[in-house]
Design an enzyme around this catalytic site. Structure first.
Site, mmCIF file in Angstrom:
data_model
loop_
_atom_site.group_PDB
_atom_site.id
_atom_site.type_symbol
_atom_site.label_atom_id
_atom_site.label_comp_id
_atom_site.label_asym_id
_atom_site.label_seq_id
_atom_site.Cartn_x
_atom_site.Cartn_y
_atom_site.Cartn_z
ATOM 1 N N GLY A 84 54.067 54.304 53.613
ATOM 2 C CA GLY A 84 55.024 54.126 52.535
ATOM 3 C C GLY A 84 56.434 54.304 53.040
ATOM 4 O O GLY A 84 56.663 54.926 54.093
ATOM 5 N N GLN B 141 65.317 56.134 52.754
ATOM 6 C CA GLN B 141 64.927 56.328 54.152
ATOM 7 C C GLN B 141 65.544 55.283 55.080
ATOM 8 O O GLN B 141 65.599 55.470 56.285
ATOM 9 C CB GLN B 141 63.395 56.283 54.300
ATOM 10 C CG GLN B 141 62.702 57.457 53.617
ATOM 11 C CD GLN B 141 61.216 57.412 53.866
ATOM 12 O OE1 GLN B 141 60.486 56.755 53.130
ATOM 13 N NE2 GLN B 141 60.757 58.073 54.914
ATOM 14 N N CYS C 263 55.855 62.208 57.232
ATOM 15 C CA CYS C 263 56.908 61.346 56.701
ATOM 16 C C CYS C 263 57.692 60.762 57.868
ATOM 17 O O CYS C 263 58.018 61.478 58.809
ATOM 18 C CB CYS C 263 57.822 62.185 55.808
ATOM 19 S SG CYS C 263 59.195 61.258 55.126
ATOM 20 N N LEU C 264 57.996 59.468 57.783
ATOM 21 C CA LEU C 264 58.751 58.823 58.860
ATOM 22 C C LEU C 264 60.128 59.453 59.031
ATOM 23 O O LEU C 264 60.715 59.402 60.101
ATOM 24 C CB LEU C 264 58.895 57.322 58.587
ATOM 25 C CG LEU C 264 57.589 56.509 58.604
ATOM 26 C CD1 LEU C 264 57.867 55.059 58.227
ATOM 27 C CD2 LEU C 264 56.905 56.580 59.959
ATOM 28 N N HIS D 210 54.650 60.813 46.848
ATOM 29 C CA HIS D 210 55.520 61.110 47.994
ATOM 30 C C HIS D 210 56.753 60.198 47.989
ATOM 31 O O HIS D 210 57.884 60.671 48.139
ATOM 32 C CB HIS D 210 54.703 60.930 49.284
ATOM 33 C CG HIS D 210 55.479 61.136 50.555
ATOM 34 N ND1 HIS D 210 55.169 62.122 51.466
ATOM 35 C CD2 HIS D 210 56.537 60.467 51.087
ATOM 36 C CE1 HIS D 210 56.024 62.048 52.488
ATOM 37 N NE2 HIS D 210 56.850 61.055 52.284
ATOM 38 N N GLU D 211 56.520 58.901 47.793
ATOM 39 C CA GLU D 211 57.636 57.948 47.833
ATOM 40 C C GLU D 211 58.561 58.119 46.630
ATOM 41 O O GLU D 211 59.775 58.020 46.761
ATOM 42 C CB GLU D 211 57.131 56.502 47.931
ATOM 43 C CG GLU D 211 56.281 56.194 49.170
ATOM 44 C CD GLU D 211 56.879 56.686 50.480
ATOM 45 O OE1 GLU D 211 58.119 56.735 50.616
ATOM 46 O OE2 GLU D 211 56.097 57.046 51.375
ATOM 47 N N HIS E 98 61.049 60.791 47.107
ATOM 48 C CA HIS E 98 62.206 60.388 47.919
ATOM 49 C C HIS E 98 63.353 59.865 47.051
ATOM 50 O O HIS E 98 64.520 60.052 47.374
ATOM 51 C CB HIS E 98 61.821 59.256 48.889
ATOM 52 C CG HIS E 98 61.247 59.733 50.193
ATOM 53 N ND1 HIS E 98 61.962 60.500 51.084
ATOM 54 C CD2 HIS E 98 60.047 59.519 50.769
ATOM 55 C CE1 HIS E 98 61.200 60.745 52.156
ATOM 56 N NE2 HIS E 98 60.033 60.167 51.993
HETATM 57 ZN ZN ZN Z 1 58.453 60.224 53.290
#
Ligand code: ZN
Length: 157
Positions: free
Chosen positions: A46, A51, A89-90, A131-132, A135
């Protein structure tokens, strides 16, 4: 399509609240394409717009069943039952932690044509949605993790 640079941990843009997308323009559709490509190249499940430095309510998810694009997503229902599982997480490289999330969620969003749709997710998909969407409110999984995983402890998926 172009791959975008992923903002990490200390970048304050990750802590800001995103704004609604008022109108779906070719630029928004390009952002969706770029986000999908970036997620794929980085091997993520995701990616949320902040991000890649964009403060808009846009999310892409791929838990292995194809790309899901969510514009202005809102969770409309979530189960009382929860699951604790490992997340990464990226934007927080090399860090993994256990996070409690609802086992099931329903989300309402717009697609790239501006049409509203509803999506139900369970397990990993529910987790990815939560999670997304966090963000978009400047929340990272490390804020919610109940326990962090030591290096080497994480099993290969
Ligand atoms: Zn993330």
């Amino acid at each position: 399509m172009a791959k975008r640079i992923i903002r990490t941990y200390n970048d304050e843009i990750l802590r800001k609240k995103c704004k609604k997308v008022d109108k779906i323009t070719p630029r928004i559709q390009m952002i969706l394409d770029d986000m999908a490509e970036t997620m794929k190249e980085e091997d993520g499940v995701g990616l949320a717009a902040p991000q890649v430095g964009i403060l808009r309510n846009i999310v892409v998810i791929d838990v292995g069943e194809g790309i899901i694009e969510l514009i202005n997503p809102i969770i409309t229902e979530q189960s009382k039952e929860t699951e604790i599982d490992v997340e990464g997480c990226l934007s927080v490289p090399q860090k993994y932690g256990e996070v409690e999330r609802p086992s099931k969620v329903k989300v309402k969003a717009l697609n790239r044509e501006g049409k509203e749709f509803e999506l139900e997710g369970e397990g990993l998909l529910a987790r990815a949605i939560c999670h997304e969407l966090d963000h978009l409110n400047g929340v990272l999984f490390i804020d919610k993790a109940v326990r962090f995983i030591k290096p080497g402890e994480k099993e290969n998926e």
